[in-house]
Design a protein around this motif. Structure first.
Motif, PDB file in Angstrom:
ATOM      1  N   ASN A   1     -43.827 -37.977 -22.465  1.00 30.26           N
ATOM      2  CA  ASN A   1     -43.583 -37.521 -20.791  1.00 30.26           C
ATOM      3  C   ASN A   1     -42.608 -36.157 -20.972  1.00 30.26           C
ATOM      4  O   ASN A   1     -41.892 -36.096 -21.832  1.00 30.26           O
ATOM      5  N   GLY A   2     -42.925 -35.251 -19.454  1.00 32.28           N
ATOM      6  CA  GLY A   2     -41.688 -34.561 -20.055  1.00 32.28           C
ATOM      7  C   GLY A   2     -42.564 -32.868 -20.667  1.00 32.28           C
ATOM      8  O   GLY A   2     -41.789 -32.379 -20.640  1.00 32.28           O
ATOM      9  N   SER A   3     -44.185 -32.737 -21.426  1.00 32.28           N
ATOM     10  CA  SER A   3     -44.363 -31.950 -22.042  1.00 32.28           C
ATOM     11  C   SER A   3     -44.409 -30.647 -20.516  1.00 32.28           C
ATOM     12  O   SER A   3     -45.086 -30.474 -19.230  1.00 32.28           O
ATOM     13  N   PHE A   4     -44.248 -29.415 -21.796  1.00 30.72           N
ATOM     14  CA  PHE A   4     -44.986 -28.185 -21.264  1.00 30.72           C
ATOM     15  C   PHE A   4     -46.032 -27.770 -21.467  1.00 30.72           C
ATOM     16  O   PHE A   4     -46.796 -28.264 -22.353  1.00 30.72           O
ATOM     17  N   PHE A   5     -46.796 -27.255 -21.000  1.00 33.74           N
ATOM     18  CA  PHE A   5     -48.119 -27.136 -21.204  1.00 33.74           C
ATOM     19  C   PHE A   5     -48.769 -25.485 -20.371  1.00 33.74           C
ATOM     20  O   PHE A   5     -48.003 -25.264 -18.936  1.00 33.74           O
ATOM     21  N   LYS A   6     -49.423 -24.576 -21.153  1.00 26.84           N
ATOM     22  CA  LYS A   6     -49.559 -23.180 -20.858  1.00 26.84           C
ATOM     23  C   LYS A   6     -51.253 -23.276 -20.551  1.00 26.84           C
ATOM     24  O   LYS A   6     -51.731 -23.171 -21.513  1.00 26.84           O
ATOM     25  N   VAL A   7     -51.703 -22.708 -19.651  1.00 24.19           N
ATOM     26  CA  VAL A   7     -52.838 -22.197 -18.473  1.00 24.19           C
ATOM     27  C   VAL A   7     -53.273 -21.493 -19.274  1.00 24.19           C
ATOM     28  O   VAL A   7     -53.139 -20.231 -19.265  1.00 24.19           O
ATOM     29  N   LEU A   8     -54.481 -21.386 -21.170  1.00 24.82           N
ATOM     30  CA  LEU A   8     -55.470 -20.492 -21.365  1.00 24.82           C
ATOM     31  C   LEU A   8     -56.062 -20.289 -21.048  1.00 24.82           C
ATOM     32  O   LEU A   8     -56.121 -18.842 -20.873  1.00 24.82           O
ATOM     33  N   ASP A   9     -57.172 -20.446 -20.361  1.00 26.64           N
ATOM     34  CA  ASP A   9     -58.306 -20.508 -19.260  1.00 26.64           C
ATOM     35  C   ASP A   9     -58.030 -20.982 -18.344  1.00 26.64           C
ATOM     36  O   ASP A   9     -58.464 -22.639 -18.965  1.00 26.64           O
ATOM     37  N   VAL A  10     -59.743 -20.862 -17.576  1.00 23.64           N
ATOM     38  CA  VAL A  10     -60.358 -21.432 -16.483  1.00 23.64           C
ATOM     39  C   VAL A  10     -61.219 -21.248 -16.454  1.00 23.64           C
ATOM     40  O   VAL A  10     -61.949 -19.713 -16.559  1.00 23.64           O
ATOM     41  N   PHE A  11     -62.295 -21.907 -16.961  1.00 21.91           N
ATOM     42  CA  PHE A  11     -64.066 -21.729 -17.389  1.00 21.91           C
ATOM     43  C   PHE A  11     -64.650 -21.897 -16.529  1.00 21.91           C
ATOM     44  O   PHE A  11     -64.770 -23.542 -16.750  1.00 21.91           O
ATOM     45  N   GLU A  12     -65.897 -21.996 -15.857  1.00 21.76           N
ATOM     46  CA  GLU A  12     -67.010 -22.725 -14.607  1.00 21.76           C
ATOM     47  C   GLU A  12     -68.453 -22.147 -15.547  1.00 21.76           C
ATOM     48  O   GLU A  12     -68.285 -20.852 -15.842  1.00 21.76           O
ATOM     49  N   ARG A  13     -68.748 -23.599 -15.262  1.00 26.20           N
ATOM     50  CA  ARG A  13     -70.300 -23.439 -15.477  1.00 26.20           C
ATOM     51  C   ARG A  13     -70.821 -24.754 -15.239  1.00 26.20           C
ATOM     52  O   ARG A  13     -70.191 -25.845 -15.133  1.00 26.20           O
TER      53      ARG A  13
ATOM     54  N   GLY B   1     -46.872 -13.896 -18.450  1.00 24.05           N
ATOM     55  CA  GLY B   1     -47.894 -13.991 -17.641  1.00 24.05           C
ATOM     56  C   GLY B   1     -49.094 -14.054 -18.147  1.00 24.05           C
ATOM     57  O   GLY B   1     -49.859 -14.708 -18.953  1.00 24.05           O
ATOM     58  N   ASN B   2     -50.417 -13.302 -17.349  1.00 24.01           N
ATOM     59  CA  ASN B   2     -52.039 -13.639 -17.856  1.00 24.01           C
ATOM     60  C   ASN B   2     -52.571 -12.826 -19.051  1.00 24.01           C
ATOM     61  O   ASN B   2     -53.383 -12.814 -19.580  1.00 24.01           O
ATOM     62  N   GLU B   3     -51.328 -12.069 -19.766  1.00 21.81           N
ATOM     63  CA  GLU B   3     -51.437 -11.536 -21.025  1.00 21.81           C
ATOM     64  C   GLU B   3     -51.141 -12.695 -22.709  1.00 21.81           C
ATOM     65  O   GLU B   3     -50.302 -12.754 -22.384  1.00 21.81           O
ATOM     66  N   LEU B   4     -52.378 -12.865 -23.252  1.00 24.50           N
ATOM     67  CA  LEU B   4     -51.973 -13.249 -24.359  1.00 24.50           C
ATOM     68  C   LEU B   4     -51.866 -12.992 -25.353  1.00 24.50           C
ATOM     69  O   LEU B   4     -52.147 -12.140 -25.473  1.00 24.50           O
ATOM     70  N   SER B   5     -51.233 -13.779 -26.053  1.00 24.21           N
ATOM     71  CA  SER B   5     -51.238 -12.806 -27.565  1.00 24.21           C
ATOM     72  C   SER B   5     -52.610 -13.088 -27.828  1.00 24.21           C
ATOM     73  O   SER B   5     -54.095 -13.944 -27.641  1.00 24.21           O
ATOM     74  N   ASP B   6     -52.657 -12.783 -29.382  1.00 27.34           N
ATOM     75  CA  ASP B   6     -54.263 -13.123 -29.706  1.00 27.34           C
ATOM     76  C   ASP B   6     -54.410 -14.051 -30.481  1.00 27.34           C
ATOM     77  O   ASP B   6     -55.564 -14.461 -30.708  1.00 27.34           O
ATOM     78  N   ILE B   7     -53.550 -14.793 -31.019  1.00 26.98           N
ATOM     79  CA  ILE B   7     -53.935 -16.677 -31.033  1.00 26.98           C
ATOM     80  C   ILE B   7     -54.566 -16.996 -29.943  1.00 26.98           C
ATOM     81  O   ILE B   7     -54.908 -17.670 -29.914  1.00 26.98           O
ATOM     82  N   GLU B   8     -53.297 -17.135 -29.008  1.00 27.06           N
ATOM     83  CA  GLU B   8     -53.825 -17.864 -27.385  1.00 27.06           C
ATOM     84  C   GLU B   8     -55.326 -17.484 -26.975  1.00 27.06           C
ATOM     85  O   GLU B   8     -55.777 -18.552 -26.829  1.00 27.06           O
ATOM     86  N   LEU B   9     -55.037 -16.157 -26.942  1.00 25.28           N
ATOM     87  CA  LEU B   9     -56.780 -15.750 -27.071  1.00 25.28           C
ATOM     88  C   LEU B   9     -57.602 -16.676 -28.214  1.00 25.28           C
ATOM     89  O   LEU B   9     -59.057 -17.077 -26.776  1.00 25.28           O
TER      90      LEU B   9
ATOM     91  N   LYS C   1     -66.456 -26.833 -14.324  1.00 20.10           N
ATOM     92  CA  LYS C   1     -64.303 -26.336 -14.940  1.00 20.10           C
ATOM     93  C   LYS C   1     -64.156 -26.525 -15.793  1.00 20.10           C
ATOM     94  O   LYS C   1     -64.013 -28.042 -15.858  1.00 20.10           O
ATOM     95  N   GLN C   2     -63.600 -26.379 -17.235  1.00 12.98           N
ATOM     96  CA  GLN C   2     -62.658 -26.706 -18.184  1.00 12.98           C
ATOM     97  C   GLN C   2     -61.658 -25.756 -18.219  1.00 12.98           C
ATOM     98  O   GLN C   2     -61.489 -25.023 -18.408  1.00 12.98           O
ATOM     99  N   ILE C   3     -60.254 -26.112 -18.433  1.00 14.46           N
ATOM    100  CA  ILE C   3     -59.392 -25.882 -18.092  1.00 14.46           C
ATOM    101  C   ILE C   3     -58.912 -26.435 -19.165  1.00 14.46           C
ATOM    102  O   ILE C   3     -58.013 -27.431 -19.784  1.00 14.46           O
ATOM    103  N   THR C   4     -57.903 -25.125 -19.882  1.00 13.52           N
ATOM    104  CA  THR C   4     -57.524 -25.092 -21.386  1.00 13.52           C
ATOM    105  C   THR C   4     -55.915 -24.883 -21.343  1.00 13.52           C
ATOM    106  O   THR C   4     -55.356 -23.715 -21.067  1.00 13.52           O
ATOM    107  N   LEU C   5     -55.182 -25.926 -22.008  1.00 17.84           N
ATOM    108  CA  LEU C   5     -54.089 -25.543 -21.678  1.00 17.84           C
ATOM    109  C   LEU C   5     -53.591 -26.123 -23.395  1.00 17.84           C
ATOM    110  O   LEU C   5     -54.178 -27.186 -24.135  1.00 17.84           O
ATOM    111  N   LEU C   6     -52.630 -25.696 -23.543  1.00 11.35           N
ATOM    112  CA  LEU C   6     -51.880 -25.126 -24.801  1.00 11.35           C
ATOM    113  C   LEU C   6     -50.463 -25.913 -25.042  1.00 11.35           C
ATOM    114  O   LEU C   6     -50.011 -25.708 -23.772  1.00 11.35           O
ATOM    115  N   HIS C   7     -50.243 -27.368 -25.518  1.00 16.57           N
ATOM    116  CA  HIS C   7     -49.039 -27.698 -25.125  1.00 16.57           C
ATOM    117  C   HIS C   7     -47.731 -27.029 -26.228  1.00 16.57           C
ATOM    118  O   HIS C   7     -47.445 -26.645 -27.404  1.00 16.57           O
TER     119      HIS C   7
END
Length: 265
Positions: free
Chosen positions: A175-187, A209-217, A191-197
């Motif tokens: 509990n109390g964990s943080f997540f960053k949304v890396l992608d929202v993909f619809e097909r 912001g919406n600028e992701l690092s290479d490893i996040e991409l 939809k799949q929402i990708t979260l990085l813990h």
């Protein structure tokens, strides 16, 4: 940097002889830490500081930077104590990044969220979930319209602890964990929402912001590949059970009345 056409020193200026010249002996770049060493009456060498031996330095040290004029280098004096604190803090960040981004696994949390919730997720958003986050380590087809794919190295496997059903592959993130949304993909209306813990200590680091690092991409791309691979597969029977889907019915980081838990009001 090549030998400069001019230099500017901010701080204590090294003692120089008449008509003395500077020679850059080491490979120096922006933010390099250097010191000056007089090699003869007319030459002063600019050398890289061995950061492992800061305690032995008995001369001023400087941080290199580009000047405003072509070919100019600025050397700004810095305190050794402040540099040591900065290096120690960076070492902590590096260790947390290594822990966060290495040995990542994908975990799956399928549910049917209303549009008012699903539309609140966008790339670069950071959310905090106040409760424990349940998911499954078992991949497969979607058991609902939406999927949270959680990339984490810190999920705890509780699948073999009663009353858990082993076939559901239960994992829990604290509990109390943080997540960053890396992608929202619809097909096909799914939809799949990708979260990085991410650890709390790195929230500011990941707030880009919406600028992701290479490893996040790379993680986001791997998550899309996983989504495509699983899309037409049937979900595991254990993950279609009403009790399991009810366990995953809530959004992550958003209250029942549609408010983000983070940042707090």
């Amino acid at each position: 940097m090549e030998n400069p056409t001019s230099i500017q020193i901010i701080g204590d200026c090294p003692e120089l002889g008449e008509n003395s010249q500077y020679v850059i002996e080491d490979e120096i770049g922006v933010n390099s830490i250097v010191y000056f060493e007089k090699t003869d009456s007319n030459t002063t060498a600019v050398k890289i500081v061995d950061l492992q031996n800061l305690d032995t330095m008995s001369v001023p040290i400087y941080r290199a930077g580009k000047g405003t004029e072509p070919g100019q280098i600025i050397f700004e004096q810095i305190e050794i104590g402040a540099l040591k604190e900065s290096l120690a803090e960076q070492a902590k960040v590096d260790a947390l990044l290594d822990q966060t981004l290495n040995n990542i696994s994908f975990f799956y949390r399928d549910n049917d969220l209303g549009d008012e919730f699903i539309n609140m997720y966008y790339r670069g958003l950071i959310v905090r979930e106040l409760g424990f986050v349940d998911a499954s380590f078992r991949s497969g087809g979607l058991a609902a319209r939406h999927r949270f794919l959680i990339a984490s190295s810190q999920a705890v496997n509780l699948s073999d602890l009663p009353p858990a059903i082993p076939e559901q592959g239960l994992v829990v993130i604290k509990n109390g964990s943080f997540f960053k949304v890396l992608d929202v993909f619809e097909r096909e209306n799914r939809k799949q929402i990708t979260l990085l813990h991410i650890p709390e200590e790195l929230v500011a680091f990941f707030s880009t912001g919406n600028e992701l690092s290479d490893i996040e991409l790379q993680i986001a791309e791997a998550a899309r590949t996983d989504f495509d691979k699983q899309f037409y597969h049937p979900p595991a029977d254990a993950l279609k059970r009403a009790d399991w889907l009810n366990r995953l019915k809530d959004p992550i980081g958003i209250s029942d009345d549609g408010k983000y838990f983070y940042p707090p009001p």
